[in-house]
Design a protein around this motif. Structure first.
Motif, PDB file in Angstrom:
ATOM      1  N   ASP A 269      -4.487   1.897  -6.415  1.00  0.00           N
ATOM      2  CA  ASP A 269      -3.162   2.235  -5.978  1.00  0.00           C
ATOM      3  C   ASP A 269      -3.998   2.145  -4.390  1.00  0.00           C
ATOM      4  OD1 ASP A 269      -1.119   1.589  -7.617  1.00  0.00           O
ATOM      5  OD2 ASP A 269      -1.168   3.770  -7.715  1.00  0.00           O
ATOM      6  N   VAL A 270      -3.113   1.964  -3.638  1.00  0.00           N
ATOM      7  CA  VAL A 270      -3.511   1.634  -1.913  1.00  0.00           C
ATOM      8  C   VAL A 270      -2.693   2.366  -1.295  1.00  0.00           C
ATOM      9  CG1 VAL A 270      -4.876   0.813   0.232  1.00  0.00           C
ATOM     10  CG2 VAL A 270      -4.958  -0.235  -2.390  1.00  0.00           C
ATOM     11  N   VAL A 271      -3.460   3.398  -0.936  1.00  0.00           N
ATOM     12  CA  VAL A 271      -2.841   4.444   0.401  1.00  0.00           C
ATOM     13  C   VAL A 271      -3.999   4.427   1.371  1.00  0.00           C
ATOM     14  CG1 VAL A 271      -2.073   6.956   0.988  1.00  0.00           C
ATOM     15  CG2 VAL A 271      -1.730   5.802  -1.079  1.00  0.00           C
ATOM     16  N   ALA A 272      -2.843   3.826   2.754  1.00  0.00           N
ATOM     17  CA  ALA A 272      -2.828   3.544   3.983  1.00  0.00           C
ATOM     18  C   ALA A 272      -2.378   5.400   5.039  1.00  0.00           C
ATOM     19  CB  ALA A 272      -2.374   2.661   4.740  1.00  0.00           C
ATOM     20  N   GLU A 273      -3.309   5.861   5.242  1.00  0.00           N
ATOM     21  CA  GLU A 273      -2.860   7.296   6.040  1.00  0.00           C
ATOM     22  C   GLU A 273      -3.315   6.831   7.674  1.00  0.00           C
ATOM     23  OE1 GLU A 273      -5.665  10.857   4.842  1.00  0.00           O
ATOM     24  OE2 GLU A 273      -6.715   9.605   4.633  1.00  0.00           O
ATOM     25  N   GLY A 274      -2.183   7.393   8.295  1.00  0.00           N
ATOM     26  CA  GLY A 274      -2.160   7.613   9.499  1.00  0.00           C
ATOM     27  C   GLY A 274      -1.164   6.194  10.060  1.00  0.00           C
ATOM     28  N   VAL A 275      -0.370   5.882   9.266  1.00  0.00           N
ATOM     29  CA  VAL A 275       0.370   5.115   9.810  1.00  0.00           C
ATOM     30  C   VAL A 275       1.415   5.177  10.653  1.00  0.00           C
ATOM     31  CG1 VAL A 275       2.453   2.670   9.247  1.00  0.00           C
ATOM     32  CG2 VAL A 275       0.748   3.832   7.183  1.00  0.00           C
ATOM     33  N   GLU A 276       1.809   4.747  11.891  1.00  0.00           N
ATOM     34  CA  GLU A 276       2.283   5.699  13.476  1.00  0.00           C
ATOM     35  C   GLU A 276       2.850   4.623  13.996  1.00  0.00           C
ATOM     36  OE1 GLU A 276      -0.722   7.522  15.903  1.00  0.00           O
ATOM     37  OE2 GLU A 276      -1.476   8.410  14.826  1.00  0.00           O
ATOM     38  N   THR A 277       3.432   3.286  13.097  1.00  0.00           N
ATOM     39  CA  THR A 277       3.819   1.993  14.259  1.00  0.00           C
ATOM     40  C   THR A 277       4.157   1.350  13.232  1.00  0.00           C
ATOM     41  OG1 THR A 277       1.978   0.235  14.441  1.00  0.00           O
ATOM     42  CG2 THR A 277       2.310   2.420  16.325  1.00  0.00           C
ATOM     43  N   ARG A 278       5.514   1.034  13.501  1.00  0.00           N
ATOM     44  CA  ARG A 278       6.234   0.337  12.583  1.00  0.00           C
ATOM     45  C   ARG A 278       5.465  -1.564  12.543  1.00  0.00           C
ATOM     46  NH1 ARG A 278      11.333  -0.001  11.746  1.00  0.00           N
ATOM     47  NH2 ARG A 278      12.017   1.188  13.060  1.00  0.00           N
ATOM     48  N   GLY A 279       4.381  -2.224  13.536  1.00  0.00           N
ATOM     49  CA  GLY A 279       3.273  -3.416  13.416  1.00  0.00           C
ATOM     50  C   GLY A 279       2.201  -2.292  12.518  1.00  0.00           C
ATOM     51  N   GLN A 280       2.032  -1.481  12.422  1.00  0.00           N
ATOM     52  CA  GLN A 280       1.117  -1.227  11.603  1.00  0.00           C
ATOM     53  C   GLN A 280       2.150  -1.123   9.741  1.00  0.00           C
ATOM     54  OE1 GLN A 280      -0.116   2.500  12.692  1.00  0.00           O
ATOM     55  NE2 GLN A 280      -0.865   1.909  13.999  1.00  0.00           N
TER      56      GLN A 280
ATOM     57  N   LYS B  76       5.197  10.479   1.531  1.00  0.00           N
ATOM     58  CA  LYS B  76       3.979   9.352   1.109  1.00  0.00           C
ATOM     59  C   LYS B  76       5.467   8.568   0.176  1.00  0.00           C
ATOM     60  CE  LYS B  76      -0.373  11.578  -0.470  1.00  0.00           C
ATOM     61  NZ  LYS B  76      -1.464  11.148  -2.468  1.00  0.00           N
ATOM     62  N   LEU B  77       5.490   7.188   0.948  1.00  0.00           N
ATOM     63  CA  LEU B  77       6.572   5.947   0.889  1.00  0.00           C
ATOM     64  C   LEU B  77       5.955   5.004   0.431  1.00  0.00           C
ATOM     65  CD1 LEU B  77       7.420   7.884   3.545  1.00  0.00           C
ATOM     66  CD2 LEU B  77       9.369   6.612   3.196  1.00  0.00           C
ATOM     67  N   ARG B  78       6.498   4.437  -0.647  1.00  0.00           N
ATOM     68  CA  ARG B  78       7.161   2.962  -1.175  1.00  0.00           C
ATOM     69  C   ARG B  78       6.455   2.035  -0.144  1.00  0.00           C
ATOM     70  NH1 ARG B  78       4.901   2.201  -5.617  1.00  0.00           N
ATOM     71  NH2 ARG B  78       5.751   3.818  -6.699  1.00  0.00           N
ATOM     72  N   MET B  79       5.956   1.179   0.075  1.00  0.00           N
ATOM     73  CA  MET B  79       5.641   0.449   1.224  1.00  0.00           C
ATOM     74  C   MET B  79       7.010  -0.838   1.456  1.00  0.00           C
ATOM     75  SD  MET B  79       3.316   1.856   3.852  1.00  0.00           S
ATOM     76  CE  MET B  79       2.884   0.750   5.288  1.00  0.00           C
ATOM     77  N   PRO B  80       6.571  -1.527   0.543  1.00  0.00           N
ATOM     78  CA  PRO B  80       8.104  -2.131   0.178  1.00  0.00           C
ATOM     79  C   PRO B  80       9.291  -1.897   0.481  1.00  0.00           C
ATOM     80  CG  PRO B  80       6.688  -2.456  -1.116  1.00  0.00           C
ATOM     81  CD  PRO B  80       6.627  -1.245  -0.568  1.00  0.00           C
ATOM     82  N   THR B  81       9.302  -0.335  -0.519  1.00  0.00           N
ATOM     83  CA  THR B  81      11.029   0.017  -0.247  1.00  0.00           C
ATOM     84  C   THR B  81      11.379   1.026   0.143  1.00  0.00           C
ATOM     85  OG1 THR B  81      11.105   1.918  -2.223  1.00  0.00           O
ATOM     86  CG2 THR B  81      10.683  -1.341  -2.908  1.00  0.00           C
ATOM     87  N   GLY B  82      10.098   2.157   1.410  1.00  0.00           N
ATOM     88  CA  GLY B  82      10.774   3.407   1.943  1.00  0.00           C
ATOM     89  C   GLY B  82      11.375   4.751   0.687  1.00  0.00           C
ATOM     90  N   GLU B  83      10.642   4.106  -0.707  1.00  0.00           N
ATOM     91  CA  GLU B  83      11.060   5.230  -1.430  1.00  0.00           C
ATOM     92  C   GLU B  83      10.369   5.927  -1.560  1.00  0.00           C
ATOM     93  OE1 GLU B  83      11.038   5.712  -6.388  1.00  0.00           O
ATOM     94  OE2 GLU B  83      10.393   3.328  -5.096  1.00  0.00           O
TER      95      GLU B  83
ATOM     96  N   CYS C  24      -0.024  -3.337   0.491  1.00  0.00           N
ATOM     97  CA  CYS C  24      -1.254  -2.035   0.248  1.00  0.00           C
ATOM     98  C   CYS C  24       0.717  -1.406  -0.370  1.00  0.00           C
ATOM     99  CB  CYS C  24      -0.973  -1.278   1.977  1.00  0.00           C
ATOM    100  SG  CYS C  24      -1.029   0.503   1.694  1.00  0.00           S
ATOM    101  N   ASP C  25       0.575  -0.312  -1.033  1.00  0.00           N
ATOM    102  CA  ASP C  25       1.831   0.453  -1.706  1.00  0.00           C
ATOM    103  C   ASP C  25       2.171   1.617  -1.560  1.00  0.00           C
ATOM    104  OD1 ASP C  25       1.036  -1.141  -4.782  1.00  0.00           O
ATOM    105  OD2 ASP C  25      -1.463  -0.588  -3.573  1.00  0.00           O
ATOM    106  N   ILE C  26       1.272   2.127  -0.957  1.00  0.00           N
ATOM    107  CA  ILE C  26       2.048   3.373  -0.379  1.00  0.00           C
ATOM    108  C   ILE C  26       1.832   3.727   1.560  1.00  0.00           C
ATOM    109  CG2 ILE C  26       1.736   5.885  -0.690  1.00  0.00           C
ATOM    110  CD1 ILE C  26       1.128   5.568  -3.725  1.00  0.00           C
TER     111      ILE C  26
ATOM    112  N   THR D 297      -8.006  -3.444   0.641  1.00  0.00           N
ATOM    113  CA  THR D 297      -6.425  -3.348  -0.545  1.00  0.00           C
ATOM    114  C   THR D 297      -7.054  -4.647  -1.582  1.00  0.00           C
ATOM    115  OG1 THR D 297      -4.966  -3.279   1.434  1.00  0.00           O
ATOM    116  CG2 THR D 297      -3.967  -4.073  -0.587  1.00  0.00           C
ATOM    117  N   ALA D 298      -7.521  -5.382  -1.242  1.00  0.00           N
ATOM    118  CA  ALA D 298      -7.719  -6.638  -1.985  1.00  0.00           C
ATOM    119  C   ALA D 298      -9.014  -5.749  -3.262  1.00  0.00           C
ATOM    120  CB  ALA D 298      -8.572  -7.804  -2.177  1.00  0.00           C
TER     121      ALA D 298
END
Length: 588
Positions: free
Chosen positions: A534-545, A346-353, A554-556, A525-526
């Motif tokens: 917190d909000v975790v998005a599952e199944g992120v497969e593309t850069r556009g998503q 799981k990665l923090r969305m804005p930073t990639g951590e 979205c947080d994670i 998310t809102a």
């Protein structure tokens, strides 16, 4: 029992068959305490037929899961040895799946009782079965005594022996005789096996007398829709059977649909308007034994929630047998070293951590290879094996996390999430057991979190809320998995100590291309942020998503864009590479 046993009932012999001596002792003591005088126990299922040849019991209380020869095998052996002269059977089982129950009933079980059972209920069902057996026995004696009378009287007695004493409908014996007669013709025969799903609820709300009289009314009412040569009757407590000359697939399918829809209509009864949800399994054939044809129709019964009518096919039966074999292979799987955990970061969305991972269960069967979790986990939940499997997951995930932290292979603030099944979560003492495990492994509560599905929470909301409250007080984070796909309700979400909502992949897949999907994800998310989650998005497969999710706050994120679920060592290497080259991790 609420009423005293008659002397005739006390003397009826009962045989308890279970490979667990404690269960045998419990049931024999329970029955003897109620006044039954001829109760015997048997631990070896292979000796049942021989024991019956020595002394035929009126009733067998039969466990399903036994070594060497299981309960289904025992019923087949009894049918082969004694046919319709065999004893009545009540099946006792811890398995709650529809396939086990349907198979037991199709093999001739009079009733099915689920473990752990209520003593009063078991005693009442035993009494009901024995009273029916006593009635049959008395009628048989009367028939023998009256065989010397005129043929008219003999025919009347024959009619009684072919009639269910409670509903007045043709009973199993009458139906089998009718089916044998149809199969002797040239057209072949067909069977419709009808399960009245709503009957147990009606019995609970309005009483068994109402339910029994309603079955009688519905059973007689079916006749108006049946073609010439067909016969309907009562196969079991909540099962009707229709036997008829084979009219062909299309006509039989049409008839099954007509009966199912008619049952679902409103029926005037005792000043009430009642409907009857039902499912229909169908089968047809020539040159097939009558009992086998009924079994084929029972196997074709659709599961609850599926289309209510289904017909037997070789492929369907093969799939069911395959499921049964897989179910059997699940037993004891935690002791055979076939399970392992895969980890998806799981990665923090804005930073990639990299902030943590989700532990995902995998099963590698020695003969079948990797089995899909979507297939074996529902089986484990239905059979109860999920409790042992869930304990295995908790223990092995904590062992792994303890070692990783001690060796410095993950950051000190790394958090591991584990999925928890409904039956596991709602078990009394679950929360205290999980906390004790954490203390035993020396893990801080911040390092561990659980994920539960919406449907899992709704299975027993009161007990789930109780367990989650204990975890929340101790600082364990709780996530709702697959949010938005189940029983989403602000009313219940507000009452649960939830810290994270996971947006289901169904909402993420089209987020970059479809405005509706973006709006749904943004709303979730809102909503989550408004509740302090917190909000975790599952199944992120593309850069556009990923870009869309970052834009809406979205947080994670987790998904194949970052990494597939990986075996432990591969996951740790991935984490090391991610820390060394953070810029190679796509963040959108």
């Amino acid at each position: 029992m609420p009423e005293r046993l008659t002397e005739a009932l006390r003397r009826l012999p009962i045989l308890v068959v279970d490979d667990n001596p404690i269960n045998v002792e419990l049931l024999t003591d329970l029955l003897e305490d109620q006044g039954f005088t001829q109760v015997e126990g048997l631990l070896e299922s292979r000796e049942v037929v021989a024991r019956c040849r020595q002394s035929m019991p009126a009733l067998i209380l039969l466990d399903i899961r036994m070594p060497h020869l299981d309960g289904h095998g025992v019923m087949r052996a009894l049918e082969s040895a004694f046919g319709s002269r065999g004893p009545a059977v009540i099946v006792l089982t811890a398995q709650v799946d529809e396939a086990t129950r349907s198979q037991a009933l199709s093999l001739g079980a009079r009733d099915v009782v689920t473990k752990p059972f209520d003593h009063g209920e078991v005693l009442q069902r035993v009494r009901n079965a024995l009273e029916v057996e006593l009635r049959y026995a008395r009628r048989h004696q009367e028939a023998v005594a009256l065989e010397r009378l005129v043929a008219e009287r003999t025919r009347e007695l024959e009619l009684l022996s072919n009639t269910d004493p409670v509903t007045g409908l043709p009973n199993r014996r009458a139906l089998m005789e009718a089916l044998d007669g149809i199969m002797a013709g040239e057209r072949g025969a067909a069977v419709l096996y009808i399960v009245l799903d709503a009957l147990h609820d009606i019995a609970r709300l309005h009483g068994h007398d109402v339910a029994e009289r309603l079955v009688a009314q519905l059973g007689r009412g079916l006749a108006q829709w049946l073609p010439e040569g067909a016969r309907q009757g009562l196969w079991g407590g909540a099962e009707l059977l229709v036997v008829l000359p084979d009219p062909g697939y299309v006509a039989l399918l049409e008839l099954a649909g007509t009966l199912q829809h008619w049952l679902a209509d409103e029926h005037a009864f005792d000043g009430m308007s009642l409907t009857m949800a039902s499912r229909v399994g169908g089968a047809a054939g020539r040159g097939v034994a009558a009992q086998r044809l009924v079994q084929m129709a029972a196997l074709a019964l659709p599961d609850p929630g599926e289309a209510p009518v289904r017909f037997h096919s070789d492929a369907l039966e093969a799939a069911q047998r395959d499921d049964l074999e897989l179910n059997q292979a699940l037993r004891g799987v935690t002791q055979r070293g076939e399970l392992f955990l895969a980890y998806q970061p799981k990665l923090r969305m804005p930073t990639g951590e990299v902030i943590g991972a989700e532990a995902l269960l995998r099963w590698e069967h020695p003969g079948r290879g990797l089995i899909s979790p979507g297939r074996f986990i529902p089986m484990a939940e239905a059979s109860g094996e999920i409790l042992a499997i869930g304990d295995w997951v908790l223990e092995h995930s904590m062992q792994a996390l303890t070692a990783w932290l001690a060796e410095g292979r993950v950051p000190a603030d790394f958090s591991l999430a584990v999925n928890v099944a409904a039956r596991q979560l709602c078990r009394e003492g679950f929360a205290q057991d999980l906390l004790a495990r954490l203390r035993r492994h020396g893990l801080p509560v911040e390092a561990f979190s659980i994920e539960v599905t919406e449907s899992g929470l709704m299975a027993d909301l009161s007990q789930a809320r109780k367990q989650l409250a204990v975890l929340d007080r101790e600082g364990i984070r709780v996530a709702i998995d697959d949010f938005g796909t189940g029983h989403s309700s602000l009313a219940y979400l507000k009452t649960l100590p939830v810290s994270t909502l996971k947006i289901d992949r169904a909402f993420v897949t089209g987020i970059a291309e479809h405005a509706d999907d973006r709006q749904l994800a943004a709303t979730v998310t809102a909503l989550a942020h408004g509740m302090g989650c917190d909000v975790v998005a599952e199944g992120v497969e593309t850069r556009g998503q990923a870009e869309c999710l970052i834009a809406m706050g979205c947080d994670i994120g987790q998904g194949y864009l970052y990494a597939r679920p990986l075996p432990a060592e591969a996951f740790l290497h991935w984490c090391a590479d991610a820390r060394a080259s953070a810029e190679t991790v796509p963040t959108g």
